[in-house]
Design a protein around this motif. Structure first.
Motif, PDB file in Angstrom:
ATOM      1  N   LYS A 322      13.665   3.557  -3.468  1.00 31.08           N
ATOM      2  CA  LYS A 322      14.788   2.805  -4.037  1.00 31.08           C
ATOM      3  C   LYS A 322      15.176   1.602  -3.196  1.00 31.08           C
ATOM      4  O   LYS A 322      16.103   0.878  -3.533  1.00 31.08           O
ATOM      5  CB  LYS A 322      16.000   3.736  -4.186  1.00 31.08           C
ATOM      6  N   GLN A 323      14.451   1.395  -2.105  1.00 38.89           N
ATOM      7  CA  GLN A 323      14.772   0.304  -1.185  1.00 38.89           C
ATOM      8  C   GLN A 323      14.623  -1.057  -1.861  1.00 38.89           C
ATOM      9  O   GLN A 323      13.703  -1.295  -2.658  1.00 38.89           O
ATOM     10  CB  GLN A 323      13.836   0.380   0.029  1.00 38.89           C
ATOM     11  N   LYS A 324      15.535  -1.967  -1.535  1.00 41.12           N
ATOM     12  CA  LYS A 324      15.484  -3.316  -2.073  1.00 41.12           C
ATOM     13  C   LYS A 324      14.138  -3.967  -1.748  1.00 41.12           C
ATOM     14  O   LYS A 324      13.566  -3.732  -0.692  1.00 41.12           O
ATOM     15  CB  LYS A 324      16.632  -4.137  -1.471  1.00 41.12           C
ATOM     16  N   ARG A 325      13.652  -4.775  -2.645  1.00 37.26           N
ATOM     17  CA  ARG A 325      12.372  -5.493  -2.602  1.00 37.26           C
ATOM     18  C   ARG A 325      11.209  -4.644  -3.098  1.00 37.26           C
ATOM     19  O   ARG A 325      10.228  -5.189  -3.592  1.00 37.26           O
ATOM     20  CB  ARG A 325      12.020  -6.021  -1.200  1.00 37.26           C
ATOM     21  N   ILE A 326      11.289  -3.320  -2.948  1.00 37.99           N
ATOM     22  CA  ILE A 326      10.142  -2.497  -3.360  1.00 37.99           C
ATOM     23  C   ILE A 326      10.522  -1.442  -4.395  1.00 37.99           C
ATOM     24  O   ILE A 326       9.754  -0.522  -4.647  1.00 37.99           O
ATOM     25  CB  ILE A 326       9.479  -1.811  -2.137  1.00 37.99           C
ATOM     26  N   ASP A 327      11.688  -1.605  -5.019  1.00 43.24           N
ATOM     27  CA  ASP A 327      12.136  -0.570  -5.955  1.00 43.24           C
ATOM     28  C   ASP A 327      11.384  -0.596  -7.286  1.00 43.24           C
ATOM     29  O   ASP A 327      11.605   0.271  -8.141  1.00 43.24           O
ATOM     30  CB  ASP A 327      13.648  -0.664  -6.194  1.00 43.24           C
ATOM     31  N   GLN A 328      10.496  -1.562  -7.467  1.00 44.35           N
ATOM     32  CA  GLN A 328       9.653  -1.579  -8.664  1.00 44.35           C
ATOM     33  C   GLN A 328       8.208  -1.189  -8.360  1.00 44.35           C
ATOM     34  O   GLN A 328       7.326  -1.327  -9.208  1.00 44.35           O
ATOM     35  CB  GLN A 328       9.703  -2.960  -9.324  1.00 44.35           C
ATOM     36  N   PHE A 329       7.980  -0.686  -7.139  1.00 46.64           N
ATOM     37  CA  PHE A 329       6.645  -0.227  -6.751  1.00 46.64           C
ATOM     38  C   PHE A 329       6.545   1.296  -6.783  1.00 46.64           C
ATOM     39  O   PHE A 329       7.533   1.999  -6.561  1.00 46.64           O
ATOM     40  CB  PHE A 329       6.307  -0.697  -5.331  1.00 46.64           C
ATOM     41  N   LEU A 330       5.346   1.773  -7.010  1.00 47.61           N
ATOM     42  CA  LEU A 330       5.006   3.180  -6.841  1.00 47.61           C
ATOM     43  C   LEU A 330       3.977   3.278  -5.727  1.00 47.61           C
ATOM     44  O   LEU A 330       3.020   2.495  -5.690  1.00 47.61           O
ATOM     45  CB  LEU A 330       4.417   3.769  -8.128  1.00 47.61           C
ATOM     46  N   ARG A 331       4.190   4.212  -4.818  1.00 54.74           N
ATOM     47  CA  ARG A 331       3.161   4.495  -3.816  1.00 54.74           C
ATOM     48  C   ARG A 331       2.376   5.702  -4.296  1.00 54.74           C
ATOM     49  O   ARG A 331       2.933   6.787  -4.512  1.00 54.74           O
ATOM     50  CB  ARG A 331       3.783   4.790  -2.447  1.00 54.74           C
ATOM     51  N   ILE A 332       1.090   5.515  -4.466  1.00 52.65           N
ATOM     52  CA  ILE A 332       0.232   6.542  -5.051  1.00 52.65           C
ATOM     53  C   ILE A 332      -0.817   6.960  -4.028  1.00 52.65           C
ATOM     54  O   ILE A 332      -1.666   6.158  -3.615  1.00 52.65           O
ATOM     55  CB  ILE A 332      -0.468   6.025  -6.320  1.00 52.65           C
ATOM     56  N   SER A 333      -0.755   8.200  -3.584  1.00 50.97           N
ATOM     57  CA  SER A 333      -1.748   8.715  -2.644  1.00 50.97           C
ATOM     58  C   SER A 333      -3.099   8.841  -3.339  1.00 50.97           C
ATOM     59  O   SER A 333      -3.173   9.110  -4.541  1.00 50.97           O
ATOM     60  CB  SER A 333      -1.327  10.087  -2.113  1.00 50.97           C
ATOM     61  N   ILE A 334      -4.154   8.677  -2.573  1.00 52.07           N
ATOM     62  CA  ILE A 334      -5.498   8.819  -3.130  1.00 52.07           C
ATOM     63  C   ILE A 334      -5.874  10.293  -3.135  1.00 52.07           C
ATOM     64  O   ILE A 334      -5.970  10.926  -2.082  1.00 52.07           O
ATOM     65  CB  ILE A 334      -6.517   8.009  -2.309  1.00 52.07           C
ATOM     66  N   GLY A 335      -6.061  10.827  -4.319  1.00 57.78           N
ATOM     67  CA  GLY A 335      -6.506  12.208  -4.468  1.00 57.78           C
ATOM     68  C   GLY A 335      -8.005  12.247  -4.706  1.00 57.78           C
ATOM     69  O   GLY A 335      -8.736  11.293  -4.418  1.00 57.78           O
ATOM     70  N   THR A 336      -8.455  13.334  -5.258  1.00 63.94           N
ATOM     71  CA  THR A 336      -9.850  13.409  -5.686  1.00 63.94           C
ATOM     72  C   THR A 336     -10.041  12.508  -6.904  1.00 63.94           C
ATOM     73  O   THR A 336      -9.073  12.034  -7.505  1.00 63.94           O
ATOM     74  CB  THR A 336     -10.219  14.849  -6.052  1.00 63.94           C
ATOM     75  N   ASP A 337     -11.286  12.301  -7.293  1.00 60.22           N
ATOM     76  CA  ASP A 337     -11.542  11.522  -8.506  1.00 60.22           C
ATOM     77  C   ASP A 337     -10.855  12.153  -9.706  1.00 60.22           C
ATOM     78  O   ASP A 337     -10.292  11.446 -10.550  1.00 60.22           O
ATOM     79  CB  ASP A 337     -13.049  11.422  -8.746  1.00 60.22           C
ATOM     80  N   ALA A 338     -10.886  13.478  -9.778  1.00 65.70           N
ATOM     81  CA  ALA A 338     -10.273  14.177 -10.912  1.00 65.70           C
ATOM     82  C   ALA A 338      -8.759  13.996 -10.908  1.00 65.70           C
ATOM     83  O   ALA A 338      -8.138  13.812 -11.965  1.00 65.70           O
ATOM     84  CB  ALA A 338     -10.633  15.659 -10.865  1.00 65.70           C
ATOM     85  N   GLU A 339      -8.141  14.051  -9.736  1.00 64.58           N
ATOM     86  CA  GLU A 339      -6.686  13.877  -9.655  1.00 64.58           C
ATOM     87  C   GLU A 339      -6.273  12.455 -10.029  1.00 64.58           C
ATOM     88  O   GLU A 339      -5.265  12.242 -10.720  1.00 64.58           O
ATOM     89  CB  GLU A 339      -6.202  14.223  -8.250  1.00 64.58           C
TER      90      GLU A 339
END
Length: 352
Positions: A322-339
């Motif tokens: 929710k921090q200002k400047r980045i509240d429209q970003f999603l941080r997505i961890s790299i899972g397996t190809d299937a995930e």
């Protein structure tokens, strides 16, 4: 009953870690954990360590582990310090090396534990704004300071500085400790370890939680010239003289010794990251260049919080800040190809 608290506790704003859901069927892409298991050799070493010897205290200095790490990086053992995860190592660094009369500098968008430690250890600090493209501008650090700490790659952006830029920073601030926090370095960035012998003000921090799949073991390390290590040892031995247990020392050592498995896992994560970036871009996302095991992405026509909630309803968890400047970003961890494919599938109805 907060009247029993020490005064400093009243003013603290604790760090909030990523959610660890109890439901096991969720696709968990919110805490940057490695999707692959630890080295089989590390598992075997930890199992062997679960023996009668657990009744004895561990080696307080983790000498054998430090020797393995020093050989791995071409250092001497007195240039290596270990602790319970890089967060504990960082705590000792903030206490022992970063508290000065002048402020500590770090990016305004960075690891959110840094301001927490500043509050705990009463370290004055200045948050230096990232550029419009979310990169670190070295010129902005040309200001009075007592020390500097930078994650490389940065988190949560994933953007990395090159080794040449880090060396310039070290040369510009010869009287300040410069900490390079390399939690994600093995996924595509250059480690500053090779600069240690030339720069007495350089401290490099790493963890076994990400690239070596040992987040549950809690092992972190710092590397630098011996005078910096001595400061950390003084703090450690005033706080917890037996930081790493026998099982952790055995598992960490075996993980460093299994280079083939380490490289294989890192390469798989990198390949999946690049595939995911392309797929997200095809879905209309802007994705920042990442050298980490996560991506930072935003969609110009979809609210990030709404996307995160919609993904969760479909059993996929990502991190939204929710921090200002980045509240429209999603941080997505790299899972397996299937995930990652499950993520892309869950996004489709949300983007229509």
């Amino acid at each position: 009953m907060s009247q029993y608290w020490s005064p400093i506790v009243q003013s603290l704003t604790p760090y909030v870690p990523g959610e660890q859901p109890k439901h096991q069927r969720l696709v968990k892409l919110n805490t940057n954990e490695n999707p692959y298991p630890p080295s089989p050799k590390a598992i075997a070493a930890m199992q062997a360590a679960c023996a009668d010897s657990l009744r004895l205290y561990p080696d307080p200095n983790s000498d054998q582990l430090r020797q393995v790490i020093s050989q791995y990086y071409g250092l001497s053992s007195d240039q290596v310090f270990v602790g319970n995860g890089s967060d504990e190592v960082l705590a000792h660094i903030f206490c022992g090396l970063l508290k000065h009369d002048k402020p500590l500098l770090f990016p305004d968008i960075s690891y959110s534990f840094y301001p927490v430690y500043c509050g705990l250890y009463e370290v004055e600090y200045v948050q230096v704004p990232l550029a419009e493209d979310f990169s670190v501008r070295l010129a902005d650090y040309q200001q009075d300071n007592g020390a500097i700490i930078l994650p490389n790659p940065n988190a949560p952006t994933g953007i990395a500085l090159g080794l040449t830029e880090i060396e310039v920073l070290l040369q510009q601030h010869p009287h300040s400790v410069v900490v390079i926090d390399e939690a994600y370095v093995d996924f595509g960035a250059q480690s500053a370890v090779t600069l240690i012998d030339r720069y007495p003000n350089l401290l490099v921090v790493q963890t076994l939680s990400k690239s070596r799949s040992l987040a549950g073991l809690r092992v972190g390390l710092a590397m630098g010239q011996a005078h910096l290590m001595e400061a950390l040892e003084r703090v450690k031995n005033s706080f917890n003289s037996y930081p790493l247990d026998r099982v952790a020392q055995a598992g960490a050592q075996a993980a460093f010794e299994d280079q083939e498995y380490f490289v294989e896992c890192c390469n798989k994560v990198i390949a999946t990251r690049e595939s995911l970036i392309k797929a997200l871009q095809q879905c209309g996302f802007e994705v920042l260049p990442s050298a980490a095991n996560f991506v930072f992405a935003r969609h110009p026509q979809r609210d990030a919080a709404t996307l995160a909630a919609g993904l969760r309803e479909q059993g996929v968890i990502v991190r939204h800040f929710k921090q200002k400047r980045i509240d429209q970003f999603l941080r997505i961890s790299i899972g397996t190809d299937a995930e990652c494919q499950a993520l892309l599938t869950a996004l489709q109805p949300l983007l229509k």
